[in-house]
Design a protein around this motif. Structure first.
Motif, PDB file in Angstrom:
ATOM      1  N   LEU A 155      -5.141 -31.526-101.956  1.00 49.22           N
ATOM      2  CA  LEU A 155      -5.786 -30.775-100.876  1.00 49.22           C
ATOM      3  C   LEU A 155      -4.819 -29.787-100.238  1.00 49.22           C
ATOM      4  N   TYR A 156      -3.587 -30.222-100.018  1.00 49.34           N
ATOM      5  CA  TYR A 156      -2.609 -29.322 -99.396  1.00 49.34           C
ATOM      6  C   TYR A 156      -2.171 -28.230-100.354  1.00 49.34           C
ATOM      7  N   ALA A 157      -2.201 -28.501-101.641  1.00 55.60           N
ATOM      8  CA  ALA A 157      -1.921 -27.443-102.617  1.00 55.60           C
ATOM      9  C   ALA A 157      -2.988 -26.350-102.525  1.00 55.60           C
ATOM     10  N   MET A 158      -4.234 -26.764-102.301  1.00 52.82           N
ATOM     11  CA  MET A 158      -5.309 -25.785-102.123  1.00 52.82           C
ATOM     12  C   MET A 158      -5.147 -25.026-100.813  1.00 52.82           C
ATOM     13  N   LEU A 159      -4.778 -25.740 -99.754  1.00 53.32           N
ATOM     14  CA  LEU A 159      -4.545 -25.060 -98.475  1.00 53.32           C
ATOM     15  C   LEU A 159      -3.394 -24.076 -98.575  1.00 53.32           C
ATOM     16  N   ASP A 160      -2.398 -24.426 -99.362  1.00 54.44           N
ATOM     17  CA  ASP A 160      -1.272 -23.518 -99.560  1.00 54.44           C
ATOM     18  C   ASP A 160      -1.740 -22.189-100.152  1.00 54.44           C
ATOM     19  N   ARG A 161      -2.712 -22.247-101.064  1.00 46.31           N
ATOM     20  CA  ARG A 161      -3.252 -21.028-101.662  1.00 46.31           C
ATOM     21  C   ARG A 161      -4.065 -20.229-100.631  1.00 46.31           C
ATOM     22  N   LEU A 162      -4.750 -20.939 -99.728  1.00 44.41           N
ATOM     23  CA  LEU A 162      -5.590 -20.268 -98.734  1.00 44.41           C
ATOM     24  C   LEU A 162      -4.803 -19.744 -97.535  1.00 44.41           C
ATOM     25  N   ASN A 163      -3.626 -20.308 -97.296  1.00 38.56           N
ATOM     26  CA  ASN A 163      -2.891 -20.085 -96.053  1.00 38.56           C
ATOM     27  C   ASN A 163      -2.262 -18.689 -96.010  1.00 38.56           C
ATOM     28  N   ARG A 167      -6.403 -15.529 -92.472  1.00 34.57           N
ATOM     29  CA  ARG A 167      -7.349 -16.633 -92.368  1.00 34.57           C
ATOM     30  C   ARG A 167      -6.979 -17.573 -91.229  1.00 34.57           C
ATOM     31  N   ALA A 168      -7.998 -18.054 -90.536  1.00 39.07           N
ATOM     32  CA  ALA A 168      -7.826 -19.128 -89.554  1.00 39.07           C
ATOM     33  C   ALA A 168      -8.215 -20.435 -90.227  1.00 39.07           C
ATOM     34  N   ILE A 169      -7.251 -21.320 -90.390  1.00 38.99           N
ATOM     35  CA  ILE A 169      -7.482 -22.584 -91.097  1.00 38.99           C
ATOM     36  C   ILE A 169      -7.176 -23.741 -90.152  1.00 38.99           C
ATOM     37  N   SER A 170      -8.129 -24.645 -89.990  1.00 38.55           N
ATOM     38  CA  SER A 170      -7.964 -25.802 -89.116  1.00 38.55           C
ATOM     39  C   SER A 170      -8.074 -27.084 -89.920  1.00 38.55           C
ATOM     40  N   ARG A 184      -3.729 -24.810 -88.180  1.00 36.75           N
ATOM     41  CA  ARG A 184      -4.008 -25.390 -86.861  1.00 36.75           C
ATOM     42  C   ARG A 184      -4.395 -26.848 -87.095  1.00 36.75           C
ATOM     43  N   GLN A 185      -3.422 -27.736 -86.953  1.00 38.66           N
ATOM     44  CA  GLN A 185      -3.590 -29.135 -87.345  1.00 38.66           C
ATOM     45  C   GLN A 185      -3.873 -30.013 -86.139  1.00 38.66           C
ATOM     46  N   VAL A 186      -4.931 -30.818 -86.239  1.00 38.17           N
ATOM     47  CA  VAL A 186      -5.363 -31.675 -85.143  1.00 38.17           C
ATOM     48  C   VAL A 186      -5.310 -33.128 -85.597  1.00 38.17           C
ATOM     49  N   ASP A 207     -12.080 -19.954 -90.606  1.00 31.32           N
ATOM     50  CA  ASP A 207     -12.493 -19.512 -91.940  1.00 31.32           C
ATOM     51  C   ASP A 207     -12.543 -20.674 -92.918  1.00 31.32           C
ATOM     52  N   ALA A 208     -11.613 -21.591 -92.782  1.00 29.85           N
ATOM     53  CA  ALA A 208     -11.554 -22.760 -93.670  1.00 29.85           C
ATOM     54  C   ALA A 208     -11.171 -23.989 -92.858  1.00 29.85           C
TER      55      ALA A 208
END
Length: 426
Positions: A155-163, A167-170, A184-186, A207-208
């Protein structure tokens, strides 16, 4: 704080990191304190400590993890960072009271080794499917598998591609395993539950989104809502296969139509131990003093029965390999060196959407088999076993084999795809 306790804790981390261990287990037994490491998915004992060290050792762990040091008779979780073996690692700590004293498990998180999408051993078809799903502006991508199967890494490998800055990623996680700039980690807390955090984040229009885990109907409904309203949503579940993940969402009470519209990709994965190339044994090779009997094909009687029961023997192209019972210096005498992921995936298709909308598990399975992308986990494992990278015993132990083999390995075409060997008339 007791100096000896600090030294023992630092020593355990140094050895664990040097061996790329994933966990350190420290258990207060009746007569001593047992320290074990999980390396390549396998637990082995590191050392035993005298009981008089229990109080300072467990107090040190609680202090470093920012846990309550007064109330020690309740389960507690925490985190801390430590330098070990010349690198900074994080530890995710869980402590529960046991019969004789605390039982502690520390998950080691290696920040330097966080995977990228390019580093994951996807097949070309799966890589294209993942890339295509990540390029969408909305939809749901699910990773499924048991605890410790590498879902968070993927999952984090995918987030790395999106980051990217555009993009706003939470993320909402319990707990946050990797702290990544740009996200933006909660973290989930008693006051900030998954439901509350997700509803609040949707109002911020990311966005994601990454939802650490879909655990219940409410979380599943919010994930589908997000995926169907302009948010690319990533999450994980605990099921035995990719098709079973869809059934899981249906069983949680989600509407088939909502799932069919939202779902882009489901990936099931496992981590299997890799045989040490320096000392692995093939066929009937034996080490001095070894009592287990292996035939010329490298199998015990039990393994032979399993192979024959599932009609796999005729597709073997060479003797299987297995771990040396004594190992060597290169694998720290374990017989294994690292772990390798295997994947099984299904993607959006007309047939799949129709089966999901009809809430028909059999139709979902049939639609999965129609996809060139789909390959049962056991088939991916067979390929590695034939190649000598993993032992047959790893496939036998893999979760869901007992229930999936009969359903999934019933056509020679699947085995031919795995081994490249066509069936011949005997």
């Amino acid at each position: 704080m007791d100096t000896h306790a600090c030294e023992e804790m630092n020593s355990a981390f140094d050895i664990a990191v040097s061996r790329a261990a994933s966990d350190i287990h420290i258990e207060h037994a009746a007569d001593d304190i047992v320290v074990r490491l999980r390396v390549n998915g396998l637990l082995s004992e590191l050392k035993r400590l005298p009981t008089h060290m229990a109080l300072p050792l467990f107090a040190r762990i609680r202090q470093r993890s920012k846990m309550d040091t007064i109330q020690t008779r309740a389960p507690a979780d925490g985190t801390f960072s430590v330098y070990a073996h010349d690198q900074l690692v994080s530890a995710r700590v869980s402590v529960i009271p046991g019969l004789h004293g605390p039982i502690t498990v520390m998950r080691i998180l290696y920040s330097r080794t966080r995977a990228t999408l390019d580093s994951l051993p996807f097949s070309p078809l799966l890589r294209d499917a993942v890339q295509g799903a990540l390029e969408k502006n909305e939809g749901l991508i699910l990773l499924t598998g048991p605890t410790g199967s590498g879902k968070t890494t993927s999952l984090y490998a995918m987030l790395d591609r999106l980051n990217t800055p555009e993009r706003a990623i939470s993320t909402v996680e319990d707990p946050v395993e990797y702290q990544v700039p740009g996200l933006r980690q909660v973290p989930v807390t008693p006051d900030t539950t998954f439901e509350k955090a997700l509803r609040a984040l949707l109002r911020q229009d990311p966005d994601a989104m990454l939802i650490g885990e879909i655990r219940d109907r409410v979380t599943a409904a919010i994930a589908l809502q997000a995926a169907n309203t302009g948010h690319l949503t990533l999450s994980s579940t605990h099921t035995n296969s990719a098709p079973a993940t869809i059934s899981r969402l249906l069983n949680l009470g989600c509407e088939g139509y909502d799932i069919a519209v939202a779902l882009e990709l489901v990936i099931a994965q496992r981590l299997l131990p890799v045989l040490c190339p320096a000392c692995a044994l093939r066929g009937d090779q034996r080490e001095e003093g070894e009592t287990s009997h292996y035939d010329a094909d490298g199998m015990t009687q039990l393994e032979t029965h399993w192979i024959n029961k599932n009609n796999l023997g005729r597709y073997r192209t060479q003797p299987f390999a297995r771990a040396s019972p004594h190992g060597c210096d290169q694998c720290h005498c374990t017989g294994y060196k690292g772990r390798i992921p295997i994947f099984s995936a299904i993607a959006r298709s007309d047939a799949m959407q129709n089966a999901i909308t009809a809430a028909a598990p059999e139709g979902i399975e049939r639609a999965a088999r129609q996809q060139a992308l789909y390959e049962p986990l056991i088939i991916a494992g067979i390929r590695l076993a034939v190649d000598g990278q993993i032992p047959i015993s790893a496939l036998m132990q893999m979760q869901s084999v007992s229930t999936a083999v009969d359903a999934q390995i019933d056509t020679p075409a699947l085995i031919v795809a795995a081994t490249g060997v066509e069936e011949t008339n005997q």
